[in-house]
Write a protein that holds these residues in place. Structure first.
Motif, PDB file in Angstrom:
ATOM      1  N   GLN A   1       0.821  -1.203   0.000  1.00  0.00           N
ATOM      2  CA  GLN A   1       0.000   0.000   0.000  1.00  0.00           C
ATOM      3  C   GLN A   1       0.860   1.261   0.000  1.00  0.00           C
ATOM      4  N   TRP A   2       1.872   1.260   0.830  1.00  0.00           N
ATOM      5  CA  TRP A   2       2.838   2.347   0.831  1.00  0.00           C
ATOM      6  C   TRP A   2       4.057   1.921   1.629  1.00  0.00           C
ATOM      7  N   ALA A   3       5.128   2.664   1.461  1.00  0.00           N
ATOM      8  CA  ALA A   3       6.351   2.429   2.224  1.00  0.00           C
ATOM      9  C   ALA A   3       6.954   3.779   2.565  1.00  0.00           C
ATOM     10  N   PHE A   4       7.564   3.865   3.740  1.00  0.00           N
ATOM     11  CA  PHE A   4       8.245   5.103   4.088  1.00  0.00           C
ATOM     12  C   PHE A   4       9.491   4.803   4.909  1.00  0.00           C
ATOM     13  N   PHE A   5      10.402   5.743   4.864  1.00  0.00           N
ATOM     14  CA  PHE A   5      11.688   5.630   5.546  1.00  0.00           C
ATOM     15  C   PHE A   5      11.720   6.636   6.680  1.00  0.00           C
ATOM     16  N   ARG A   6      12.160   6.176   7.865  1.00  0.00           N
ATOM     17  CA  ARG A   6      12.196   7.027   9.047  1.00  0.00           C
ATOM     18  C   ARG A   6      13.640   7.283   9.460  1.00  0.00           C
ATOM     19  N   MET A   7      13.913   8.526   9.827  1.00  0.00           N
ATOM     20  CA  MET A   7      15.254   8.935  10.233  1.00  0.00           C
ATOM     21  C   MET A   7      15.192   9.696  11.538  1.00  0.00           C
ATOM     22  N   GLY A   8      16.159   9.469  12.395  1.00  0.00           N
ATOM     23  CA  GLY A   8      16.266  10.272  13.595  1.00  0.00           C
ATOM     24  C   GLY A   8      16.737  11.674  13.237  1.00  0.00           C
ATOM     25  N   MET A   9      16.681  12.565  14.214  1.00  0.00           N
ATOM     26  CA  MET A   9      17.092  13.948  13.992  1.00  0.00           C
ATOM     27  C   MET A   9      17.549  14.542  15.317  1.00  0.00           C
ATOM     28  N   GLY A  10      18.532  15.408  15.238  1.00  0.00           N
ATOM     29  CA  GLY A  10      18.991  16.106  16.435  1.00  0.00           C
ATOM     30  C   GLY A  10      19.702  15.216  17.434  1.00  0.00           C
ATOM     31  N   GLY A  11      20.302  14.121  16.950  1.00  0.00           N
ATOM     32  CA  GLY A  11      21.021  13.230  17.847  1.00  0.00           C
ATOM     33  C   GLY A  11      20.145  12.259  18.608  1.00  0.00           C
ATOM     34  N   SER A  12      18.843  12.255  18.330  1.00  0.00           N
ATOM     35  CA  SER A  12      17.929  11.371  19.039  1.00  0.00           C
ATOM     36  C   SER A  12      18.193   9.911  18.677  1.00  0.00           C
ATOM     37  N   HIS A  13      17.931   9.013  19.620  1.00  0.00           N
ATOM     38  CA  HIS A  13      18.119   7.584  19.379  1.00  0.00           C
ATOM     39  C   HIS A  13      16.893   6.949  18.734  1.00  0.00           C
ATOM     40  N   THR A  14      15.812   7.691  18.593  1.00  0.00           N
ATOM     41  CA  THR A  14      14.606   7.147  17.964  1.00  0.00           C
ATOM     42  C   THR A  14      14.378   7.797  16.606  1.00  0.00           C
TER      43      THR A  14
END
Length: 379
Positions: A244-257
């Motif tokens: 149905q869809w796909a997405f890529f997730r990236m942390g930001m600001g040094g966060s571990h999540t």
């Protein structure tokens, strides 16, 4: 509320929604009636307090104490809650204040998406997705890292073997969702392994996981977090899988999540090619052509070995065929695509906020397929 009354209320709501009351007068009447019902059942004050907090957080400082403006927005949120089953956060996240009735109808919301999950996914098999201990038992061959389910004190010998290999590890409560309760433990910070084990067992069923070492090409985007890919897929009755869809997730600001709700970025992935085709967006909708920390260009980024991931999604989707719509999470590690976890009620926020476009039509399309398969099977 008695069951018969609840059914009557649902039927009445559907009838009113079908009339599409969008004029100013019909809105006022609807909000007044909905407010009366909430007051009648003692839900109005609690719901308003919660919504007002969200409203104030999304208003500029000069408007945050303007009670007239807050009431106007709250009434609009009440209207949208009745018509489109959204909550206050979704109202701002999806920018409903800018959308017409036609545009608002396109969105999967907190209220309208669950009927699809109830329909597509057999509840007798959901523990394989909702309980991480059971997920590992069912899908263990797809993990490319060490995982240890913990049930009781009897698992202490296995725990000693595990920490003998992994001095740092990820702890996940078995019934965790959205990253709640996830923590990195370091053996050196505890006086004894027995003390550490008692802490883990006291919290209930859980899994301990070897830390994922993502590949350099993915780590360069944001090295402090494990950057993951979510693929939402529907399994047809014949075993074929429709992404149905796909997405890529990236942390930001040094966060571990890497979760958007935790301060990360999301970008849509072309299901056919594995190429990121949208800029990165954060939870507030801010657009990032380049990652703000590493300056890596987001749009046009090619995820590695995408054909292998597509095949992996198809294989996973057929392990528990009774659960047909699933969000599959993966990390690309030094060993290739590594299965992270699965969600039988995948969130739709990232897919809709990154493209500023509702995805309800996709669930309606697979519902038609599901219903047709049922007719053919019955025939």
């Amino acid at each position: 509320m008695p069951r018969f009354l609840r059914k009557a209320a649902i039927a009445l709501r559907r009838f009113i929604v079908s009339l599409e009351p969008t004029s100013k007068m019909s809105k006022r009447i609807l909000v007044a009636a909905y407010t009366f019902v909430l007051v009648l059942f003692g839900r109005y004050q609690k719901r308003k307090r919660s919504a007002v907090r969200v409203i104030k957080n999304n208003l500029p400082p000069e408007d945050a104490e303007n009670q007239k403006k807050i009431n106007q927005i709250y009434n609009e949120i009440l209207y949208c809650r009745f018509m489109y089953q959204i909550n206050a956060k979704e109202y701002f996240t999806y920018q409903f204040e800018k959308l017409s009735h036609t545009g608002r109808k396109l969105y999967l919301t907190r209220g309208n998406k669950y009927r699809f999950y109830r329909k597509f996914n057999n509840p007798n098999y959901l523990d394989y997705f909702n309980m991480k201990t059971e997920t590992y038992r069912k899908f263990s061959q797809y993990y490319k890292r060490d995982v240890l389910p913990i049930y009781s004190e009897e698992d202490y010998p296995a725990f000693l073997v595990f920490v003998g290999k992994h001095k740092s590890f990820i702890y996940k409560p078995s019934d965790d969702y959205g990253g709640h309760g996830v923590k990195i433990y370091r053996v050196e910070e505890y006086e004894s392994l027995e003390d550490l084990f008692k802490i883990l067992v006291f919290k209930g069923y859980c899994v301990l996981e070897e830390l994922i070492r993502q590949s350099d090409e993915i780590a360069r985007i944001h090295p402090q977090s494990v950057n993951t890919t979510r693929v939402v897929a529907f399994r047809r009755d014949d075993g074929e899988v429709m992404i149905q869809w796909a997405f890529f997730r990236m942390g930001m600001g040094g966060s571990h999540t890497d979760n958007m709700s935790g301060g990360g970025l999301g970008s849509m992935v072309d299901p056919e090619t594995g190429i990121l085709y949208e800029e990165g967006r954060d939870y507030l909708g801010k657009v990032h052509l380049f990652h703000p920390d590493t300056n890596v260009k987001i749009i046009g980024l090619q995820l590695p070995e995408w054909d292998q991931l597509r095949m992996l999604v198809k294989e996973l989707s057929n392990v528990v065929p009774q659960v047909r719509l699933v969000g599959w999470d993966f990390a690309y590690s030094e060993k290739g695509w590594d299965f992270v976890e699965a969600n039988s009620r995948p969130q739709c926020l990232t897919a809709q906020i990154t493209t500023i476009n509702g995805r309800l039509h996709q669930y309606l399309e697979i519902e038609e397929i599901f219903d047709q398969e049922g007719i053919e099977y019955a025939g």
